[in-house]
Scaffold this motif. Structure first.
Motif: not given
Length: 166
Positions: A148, A156, A159, A161
């Motif tokens: 991530r 960070v 992403k 989902r």
């Protein structure tokens, strides 16, 4: 005597909203025309740079023009052209980078797998520190990447989902 614009000549008979729409349309056309002129100048600059760089290698310059011609005629798609120009400019990354600015959005060389793809995407950072506009990867690499954190800056990233319905 004041010059009357075409838009204003209809002002006496047209409602204000129509006049406003005409002015907005003209501004959009002027902006589009200006953007086209800038893009054309940039394209001429690239071709001139290529011509100067390969002054002692006219066959390379000619090959570049042939690649552009086949693309313009629709004989090759953007991925094929990208591969050809990448090979042609393999020792001239600055020219290649300048060339990629003319490709459609999402087309380029993935910096992760180094393949020509038409689905290069910006990596969405949660909190970007500095310029992350070059932090991109293709959809295949994005799907296979398990971490991530951005592979370029280690920040960070968000992403997507997948939600499964039960």
């Amino acid at each position: 005597m004041r010059k009357i614009d075409n838009d204003e000549s209809t002002a006496g008979s047209a409602p204000p909203s129509v006049v406003s729409d005409l002015r907005s349309k003209r501004k959009r056309e002027e902006k589009y025309s200006s953007e086209q002129a800038i893009e054309f100048d940039t394209a001429i600059s690239l071709v001139t740079s290529v011509k100067k760089r390969f002054a002692n290698q006219p066959s390379t310059y000619k090959k570049f023009l042939e690649i552009l011609d086949t693309y313009q005629k629709g004989q090759h798609g953007s991925i094929e052209v990208l591969k050809q120009v990448s090979d042609l400019f393999s020792e001239h990354p600055d020219l290649f980078t300048e060339f990629t600015l003319f490709l459609p959005d999402g087309v380029g060389i993935c910096p992760i797998c180094f393949e020509a793809k038409n689905n290069i995407q910006l990596i969405p950072h949660q909190k970007a520190k500095g310029d992350v506009s070059g932090h991109r990867m293709c959809a295949d690499c994005t799907n296979q990447y398990k971490k991530r954190k951005c592979p370029f800056c280690n920040e960070v990233f968000i992403k997507k989902r997948r939600i499964r319905m039960l």
